[in-house]
Design a protein around this motif. Structure first.
Motif, PDB file in Angstrom:
ATOM      1  N   GLY A 137      15.548  47.875  60.085  1.00  0.00           N
ATOM      2  CA  GLY A 137      14.404  47.425  61.177  1.00  0.00           C
ATOM      3  C   GLY A 137      14.507  48.671  61.852  1.00  0.00           C
ATOM      4  O   GLY A 137      13.889  48.355  63.067  1.00  0.00           O
ATOM      5  N   LEU A 138      14.883  49.919  61.705  1.00  0.00           N
ATOM      6  CA  LEU A 138      14.790  51.029  62.623  1.00  0.00           C
ATOM      7  C   LEU A 138      13.554  51.960  62.296  1.00  0.00           C
ATOM      8  O   LEU A 138      12.926  51.875  61.017  1.00  0.00           O
ATOM      9  N   THR A 139      13.214  53.129  62.968  1.00  0.00           N
ATOM     10  CA  THR A 139      12.571  54.297  62.535  1.00  0.00           C
ATOM     11  C   THR A 139      13.296  55.450  62.403  1.00  0.00           C
ATOM     12  O   THR A 139      14.381  55.524  62.955  1.00  0.00           O
ATOM     13  N   ALA A 140      12.697  56.394  62.055  1.00  0.00           N
ATOM     14  CA  ALA A 140      13.305  57.579  62.138  1.00  0.00           C
ATOM     15  C   ALA A 140      13.798  58.224  63.553  1.00  0.00           C
ATOM     16  O   ALA A 140      14.700  58.903  63.565  1.00  0.00           O
ATOM     17  N   ALA A 141      12.678  58.055  64.135  1.00  0.00           N
ATOM     18  CA  ALA A 141      12.776  58.322  65.835  1.00  0.00           C
ATOM     19  C   ALA A 141      14.051  57.560  66.301  1.00  0.00           C
ATOM     20  O   ALA A 141      14.743  57.951  67.423  1.00  0.00           O
ATOM     21  N   ASP A 142      14.658  56.325  65.864  1.00  0.00           N
ATOM     22  CA  ASP A 142      15.680  55.537  66.542  1.00  0.00           C
ATOM     23  C   ASP A 142      17.158  56.305  66.063  1.00  0.00           C
ATOM     24  O   ASP A 142      17.992  55.978  66.677  1.00  0.00           O
ATOM     25  N   ILE A 143      17.000  57.246  65.103  1.00  0.00           N
ATOM     26  CA  ILE A 143      18.477  57.645  64.546  1.00  0.00           C
ATOM     27  C   ILE A 143      18.838  58.833  65.530  1.00  0.00           C
ATOM     28  O   ILE A 143      17.927  59.854  65.789  1.00  0.00           O
ATOM     29  N   LYS A 144      20.223  58.797  65.485  1.00  0.00           N
ATOM     30  CA  LYS A 144      20.725  59.894  66.197  1.00  0.00           C
ATOM     31  C   LYS A 144      21.815  60.579  65.650  1.00  0.00           C
ATOM     32  O   LYS A 144      22.448  59.797  64.692  1.00  0.00           O
ATOM     33  N   LYS A 145      22.113  61.573  65.916  1.00  0.00           N
ATOM     34  CA  LYS A 145      23.288  62.474  65.236  1.00  0.00           C
ATOM     35  C   LYS A 145      24.697  61.658  65.665  1.00  0.00           C
ATOM     36  O   LYS A 145      24.799  61.156  67.164  1.00  0.00           O
ATOM     37  N   GLY A 146      25.423  61.490  64.891  1.00  0.00           N
ATOM     38  CA  GLY A 146      26.826  60.486  65.200  1.00  0.00           C
ATOM     39  C   GLY A 146      26.642  59.104  64.451  1.00  0.00           C
ATOM     40  O   GLY A 146      27.658  58.415  64.595  1.00  0.00           O
ATOM     41  N   ASP A 147      25.310  58.689  64.285  1.00  0.00           N
ATOM     42  CA  ASP A 147      25.121  57.181  63.868  1.00  0.00           C
ATOM     43  C   ASP A 147      25.674  57.214  62.271  1.00  0.00           C
ATOM     44  O   ASP A 147      25.822  58.480  61.705  1.00  0.00           O
ATOM     45  N   VAL A 148      26.146  56.037  62.028  1.00  0.00           N
ATOM     46  CA  VAL A 148      26.624  55.849  60.580  1.00  0.00           C
ATOM     47  C   VAL A 148      25.977  54.803  59.975  1.00  0.00           C
ATOM     48  O   VAL A 148      25.701  53.446  60.800  1.00  0.00           O
ATOM     49  N   PHE A 149      25.569  54.895  58.618  1.00  0.00           N
ATOM     50  CA  PHE A 149      25.232  53.834  57.914  1.00  0.00           C
ATOM     51  C   PHE A 149      26.468  53.476  56.946  1.00  0.00           C
ATOM     52  O   PHE A 149      26.754  54.082  56.264  1.00  0.00           O
ATOM     53  N   GLU A 150      26.421  52.030  57.040  1.00  0.00           N
ATOM     54  CA  GLU A 150      27.747  51.213  56.287  1.00  0.00           C
ATOM     55  C   GLU A 150      26.933  50.739  55.114  1.00  0.00           C
ATOM     56  O   GLU A 150      26.159  49.737  55.181  1.00  0.00           O
ATOM     57  N   PHE A 151      27.239  51.172  53.801  1.00  0.00           N
ATOM     58  CA  PHE A 151      26.701  50.537  52.500  1.00  0.00           C
ATOM     59  C   PHE A 151      27.784  49.675  52.097  1.00  0.00           C
ATOM     60  O   PHE A 151      28.898  50.185  51.971  1.00  0.00           O
ATOM     61  N   ARG A 152      27.418  48.535  51.516  1.00  0.00           N
ATOM     62  CA  ARG A 152      28.369  47.606  50.820  1.00  0.00           C
ATOM     63  C   ARG A 152      27.601  47.131  49.562  1.00  0.00           C
ATOM     64  O   ARG A 152      26.372  47.062  49.604  1.00  0.00           O
ATOM     65  N   LEU A 153      28.585  46.878  48.570  1.00  0.00           N
ATOM     66  CA  LEU A 153      28.138  46.566  47.496  1.00  0.00           C
ATOM     67  C   LEU A 153      28.591  45.150  47.123  1.00  0.00           C
ATOM     68  O   LEU A 153      29.694  44.752  47.332  1.00  0.00           O
ATOM     69  N   ILE A 154      27.696  44.435  46.510  1.00  0.00           N
ATOM     70  CA  ILE A 154      28.102  42.912  46.396  1.00  0.00           C
ATOM     71  C   ILE A 154      27.850  42.764  44.778  1.00  0.00           C
ATOM     72  O   ILE A 154      26.729  42.439  44.126  1.00  0.00           O
ATOM     73  N   LEU A 155      28.961  42.664  43.956  1.00  0.00           N
ATOM     74  CA  LEU A 155      28.657  42.307  42.475  1.00  0.00           C
ATOM     75  C   LEU A 155      28.671  40.974  42.350  1.00  0.00           C
ATOM     76  O   LEU A 155      29.743  40.214  42.675  1.00  0.00           O
ATOM     77  N   THR A 156      27.840  40.316  41.609  1.00  0.00           N
ATOM     78  CA  THR A 156      27.688  39.315  40.883  1.00  0.00           C
ATOM     79  C   THR A 156      27.982  39.185  39.398  1.00  0.00           C
ATOM     80  O   THR A 156      26.963  39.723  38.757  1.00  0.00           O
ATOM     81  N   ASP A 157      28.994  38.333  39.225  1.00  0.00           N
ATOM     82  CA  ASP A 157      29.168  38.344  37.561  1.00  0.00           C
ATOM     83  C   ASP A 157      28.178  37.280  36.952  1.00  0.00           C
ATOM     84  O   ASP A 157      27.618  36.483  37.492  1.00  0.00           O
ATOM     85  N   LYS A 158      28.576  37.046  35.782  1.00  0.00           N
ATOM     86  CA  LYS A 158      27.922  36.062  34.783  1.00  0.00           C
ATOM     87  C   LYS A 158      28.179  34.434  35.132  1.00  0.00           C
ATOM     88  O   LYS A 158      27.564  33.557  34.739  1.00  0.00           O
ATOM     89  N   LYS A 159      29.344  34.755  35.753  1.00  0.00           N
ATOM     90  CA  LYS A 159      29.905  33.205  36.203  1.00  0.00           C
ATOM     91  C   LYS A 159      29.422  32.702  37.499  1.00  0.00           C
ATOM     92  O   LYS A 159      29.888  31.908  38.059  1.00  0.00           O
ATOM     93  N   GLY A 160      28.678  33.768  38.183  1.00  0.00           N
ATOM     94  CA  GLY A 160      28.405  33.651  39.478  1.00  0.00           C
ATOM     95  C   GLY A 160      29.259  33.829  40.677  1.00  0.00           C
ATOM     96  O   GLY A 160      29.159  33.850  41.807  1.00  0.00           O
ATOM     97  N   ARG A 161      30.398  34.582  40.441  1.00  0.00           N
ATOM     98  CA  ARG A 161      31.216  35.102  41.292  1.00  0.00           C
ATOM     99  C   ARG A 161      31.018  36.191  42.025  1.00  0.00           C
ATOM    100  O   ARG A 161      30.394  37.070  41.427  1.00  0.00           O
ATOM    101  N   LYS A 162      31.334  36.423  43.267  1.00  0.00           N
ATOM    102  CA  LYS A 162      30.938  37.725  43.741  1.00  0.00           C
ATOM    103  C   LYS A 162      32.049  38.502  44.253  1.00  0.00           C
ATOM    104  O   LYS A 162      33.120  37.921  44.696  1.00  0.00           O
ATOM    105  N   PHE A 163      32.079  39.855  44.005  1.00  0.00           N
ATOM    106  CA  PHE A 163      33.295  40.658  44.345  1.00  0.00           C
ATOM    107  C   PHE A 163      32.446  41.707  45.310  1.00  0.00           C
ATOM    108  O   PHE A 163      31.481  42.392  45.234  1.00  0.00           O
ATOM    109  N   HIS A 164      33.503  41.851  46.409  1.00  0.00           N
ATOM    110  CA  HIS A 164      32.641  42.782  47.591  1.00  0.00           C
ATOM    111  C   HIS A 164      33.859  43.219  48.326  1.00  0.00           C
ATOM    112  O   HIS A 164      34.979  42.935  48.128  1.00  0.00           O
TER     113      HIS A 164
END
Length: 189
Positions: A137-164
């Motif tokens: 929900g930000l724009t490129a103008a909102d970003i500053k040097k030193g900011d960090v983007f945290e990416f998380r992966l959530i894997l769902t298997d065929k049994k419906g279990r979630k691994f993260h």
């Protein structure tokens, strides 16, 4: 000489006694019916930061390998989530969005394919800096040097279990063999 024969006989008897012992597990554990999980081994990370001077061309990209009992076939989806973090002097960390992670995209099971290097299925993906910025929900103008983007992966298997990142052990997340943190940090340089 008798002492030498006696010592040799005792040694032989001890070896026979020790070699006749066998390990047993009581009760016997049915290893074939274990409920096994799945993890995403990081094969390649082709980007480590977003360049503030060139946000439109900056990317976060990974090649992942799904490791499970069926060589990767139990994967249903992998959701790629992101949040923005900024350290504010005297205040602390500020996260955007404030309520948690925002979803960038979903990788379906069909994106995982065989490869020539391993028996496990692999996939690659690229998230551009503009996609990550828009997702939080930000724009490129909102970003500053030193900011960090945290990416998380959530894997769902065929049994419906979630691994993260919240339910993976430190051995799987940080060990060189597994290399499956389910969480990646991209700095803004």
């Amino acid at each position: 000489m008798k002492k030498l024969r006696y010592s040799f006989a005792l040694l032989a008897l001890a070896l026979v006694f020790l070699s006749s012992c066998r390990d047993s597990v009581e009760p016997n554990i049915p290893y074939s019916t274990f409920d096994t999980g799945v993890y995403l081994r990081t094969i390649a990370r082709t980007s480590v930061d977003f360049q503030l001077s060139n946000l439109p061309s900056s990317t976060f990209a990974l090649t992942l390998e799904a490791v499970d009992i069926e060589d990767g076939a139990t994967v249903e989806t992998v959701d790629i989530m992101v949040r923005h973090r900024r350290l504010i002097t005297g205040v602390g960390l500020q996260y955007t969005p404030a309520g948690g992670d925002a979803q960038v995209t979903t990788i379906p099971a069909s994106a995982f394919a065989p490869n020539s290097d391993s028996r496990f299925l692999r996939t690659s993906f690229v998230v551009t800096a503009p996609e990550a910025i828009a997702a939080v929900g930000l724009t490129a103008a909102d970003i500053k040097k030193g900011d960090v983007f945290e990416f998380r992966l959530i894997l769902t298997d065929k049994k419906g279990r979630k691994f993260h990142s919240g339910n993976v052990t430190t051995n799987v997340a940080g060990a060189v063999f597994y290399d499956s943190p389910f969480q990646y940090f991209v700095d803004v340089e």
